[in-house]
Every structure is written in C-alpha cells, then in structure tokens.
Design a protein around this motif. Structure first.
Motif, PDB file in Angstrom:
ATOM      1  N   UNK A  38       0.912  -0.960  -0.140  1.00  0.00           N
ATOM      2  CA  UNK A  38      -0.268   0.089  -0.014  1.00  0.00           C
ATOM      3  C   UNK A  38       1.249   1.434  -0.139  1.00  0.00           C
ATOM      4  N   UNK A  39       2.143   1.261   0.542  1.00  0.00           N
ATOM      5  CA  UNK A  39       3.219   2.880   0.868  1.00  0.00           C
ATOM      6  C   UNK A  39       3.189   2.343  -0.620  1.00  0.00           C
ATOM      7  N   UNK A  40       3.943   1.249  -1.594  1.00  0.00           N
ATOM      8  CA  UNK A  40       4.525   1.654  -2.083  1.00  0.00           C
ATOM      9  C   UNK A  40       3.553   2.148  -3.719  1.00  0.00           C
ATOM     10  N   UNK A  41       2.366   1.842  -3.013  1.00  0.00           N
ATOM     11  CA  UNK A  41       1.268   1.922  -4.174  1.00  0.00           C
ATOM     12  C   UNK A  41       1.252   4.106  -4.477  1.00  0.00           C
ATOM     13  N   UNK A  42       1.510   4.060  -3.217  1.00  0.00           N
ATOM     14  CA  UNK A  42       1.804   5.653  -3.374  1.00  0.00           C
ATOM     15  C   UNK A  42       2.247   6.430  -3.191  1.00  0.00           C
ATOM     16  N   UNK A  43       3.456   5.657  -3.513  1.00  0.00           N
ATOM     17  CA  UNK A  43       5.302   6.535  -4.742  1.00  0.00           C
ATOM     18  C   UNK A  43       5.262   6.104  -5.430  1.00  0.00           C
ATOM     19  N   UNK A  44       3.976   6.011  -6.921  1.00  0.00           N
ATOM     20  CA  UNK A  44       4.147   5.346  -8.105  1.00  0.00           C
ATOM     21  C   UNK A  44       2.615   5.381  -8.921  1.00  0.00           C
ATOM     22  N   UNK A  76      -3.515   6.691 -11.722  1.00  0.00           N
ATOM     23  CA  UNK A  76      -2.361   6.279 -11.952  1.00  0.00           C
ATOM     24  C   UNK A  76      -2.732   5.362 -13.789  1.00  0.00           C
ATOM     25  N   UNK A  77      -1.162   5.341 -14.344  1.00  0.00           N
ATOM     26  CA  UNK A  77      -0.664   4.210 -15.136  1.00  0.00           C
ATOM     27  C   UNK A  77      -0.250   2.910 -15.479  1.00  0.00           C
ATOM     28  N   UNK A  78      -1.778   2.731 -16.143  1.00  0.00           N
ATOM     29  CA  UNK A  78      -1.423   0.641 -15.456  1.00  0.00           C
ATOM     30  C   UNK A  78      -1.318   0.069 -16.739  1.00  0.00           C
TER      31      UNK A  78
END
Length: 253
Positions: A38-44, A76-78
């Motif tokens: 979850x932290x990683x998602x907020x950074x990318x 987000x770009x996925x």
C-alpha cells in the motif's frame, strides 16, 4: 514502475519479474499479500499488474483488493499482464474496466499462455517439454511487449469492445458465479493428510487450519491452487476428485 501481482503456483510472479527486468532493472514487484504494498502504490504513478485468470475473470482476492483500496488508483497509469492456460478473451480488459471506475488509465494489456496449474483436472495438461516451450514463448512475448511500450505503442491484448464480447460469450456468461464468491469446494482427505501444516502457511486467505493432526478447509477459497500443488501427500483437491499432476513454475525452468 511498480509491479503488483497475485500468483498461485508462480506463473504470474515469474512473468511480472521478467517484465520488470526487461523494462527497468530497478523496479520491484510486490504481492498483494505484502504489507509494504500500500505504501509502495502511493509512491508510484506507473503500475504493472500480473495475475492468473479464472473462468475468464479476475481472481476474487484481487478484485477485493482493488475495491477495498479504491482510493489508491486515481490517475495511475496501468499496464496489465494476465496468465492463462487457454482462451484469452478480455482478461486484461476486466481489470482495466474495474480500475477505470476508480480513476486509473490502462495503457495496454498482455495475455500470456503458461503451464496449467489446475492439478486435479486432466484438461490442458501438457508434456514437460511443451510446458518449457510455453515459458520460452512467454519470455519472448514479454520482451516484445516491453519494446512496444518503450516505443509508445503498448500491446492491447484483451483491451477493447471486441475482446470484451469474446470474453463474455466465450466463457464468463457460462461461469458467472464461479468467481463471484469465494469457493467452499476445497477438499482435504483425512486419510492422506499428515497434518504438516504446509497448506496452512501457503493459504493467502487463512482458509485452512490444522486440528487434531488433520488439515481442515474453510469456505473462503480463492482457487489459487497453491495448497493443491504443494501438498506432499496430494491430499487436497478443489475442482476434481484426485490430483493428476502437481505443477509449480520451478518445474519448468
């Protein structure tokens, strides 16, 4: 780029790691079970997903993860990678449409045929050499997809209305309830089980417990087939009545 995956027998994990090695050696992939994610998602901003498809749909556990953390996907770009044993349809498109509801933009999709992991059914079983060839072909397709993304023309497997129709009528309408809920069909043979607890440690939903020296399943199975493919006594089944062949990615590398 951040990698996010859900993987049962290792196919989807292997594919996303290969993708990131080709795309950017500094990028890392995290399981949806990882507490750091979850932290990683907020950074990318740029994210690649990888997961196995079930009945031309998203595994229930992954769908719940997306919905339960819907506030994380805005802008987000996925890019979406899906692994499968046979028919492709719109498997990447299903996740793309779900993420779009929460503000994400999907730039493309990639469908990869991998060794079958449904250990207790005869369908889709192949020879060892054939499965190794599937891995080789998947690796080549991943390399090609990365080049296309870098050139600004990412592959669109499973994306768009025609793929949507193919997936809907090819499989999903006939098995609409298979992935709508968690399964209560997991079976563990008390005669074969030795109570080693390996299935307990592997289960992503804590759906199995050991009581009086025997493993007992619950009713919250996401059909990842980890336990079936790893049980040392082949005591666990889900869709079939007996284990035909246990399959893990390491077997084909």
């Amino acid at each position: 780029m951040l990698g996010i995956y859900f993987s049962g027998t290792g196919n989807s994990k292997y594919c996303i790691e290969k993708f990131l090695q080709e795309y950017d050696m500094t990028s890392k992939a995290f399981s949806i079970e990882d507490k750091q994610l979850l932290h990683q998602i907020s950074q990318h901003k740029d994210i690649v997903f990888s997961y196995p498809t079930q009945y031309s749909n998203i595994p229930k556990i992954l769908k719940d993860f997306i919905i339960n953390h819907q506030n994380l996907w805005k802008d987000k770009r996925v890019f979406i990678i899906t692994t499968m044993g046979l028919f492709s349809g719109d498997r990447a498109g299903i996740l793309a449409r779900l993420l779009k509801k929460y503000g994400a933009v999907t730039i493309g999709g990639l469908h990869l045929k991998m060794p079958d992991s449904i250990a207790d059914e005869k369908a889709l079983k192949k020879t060892l050499e054939s499965n190794k060839k599937l891995i080789t072909n998947a690796e080549q397709k991943i390399k090609h997809a990365v080049r296309k993304i870098q050139d600004g023309t990412p592959p669109q497997d499973g994306i768009g209305i025609f793929h949507h129709i193919a997936g809907l009528f090819g499989q999903r309408l006939y098995f609409i309830n298979k992935t709508k809920y968690y399964s209560d069909k997991l079976k563990i043979s008390a005669d074969k089980c030795i109570g080693c607890g390996k299935c307990v440690s592997l289960c992503c939903l804590k759906n199995i417990v050991v009581k009086n020296g025997v493993a007992i399943p619950g009713n919250q199975c996401t059909m990842c087939y980890r336990c079936v493919n790893n049980c040392p006594k082949q005591a666990i089944t889900l869709l079939g009545k007996r284990v035909i062949e246990q399959s893990k990615i390491e077997k084909y590398l």
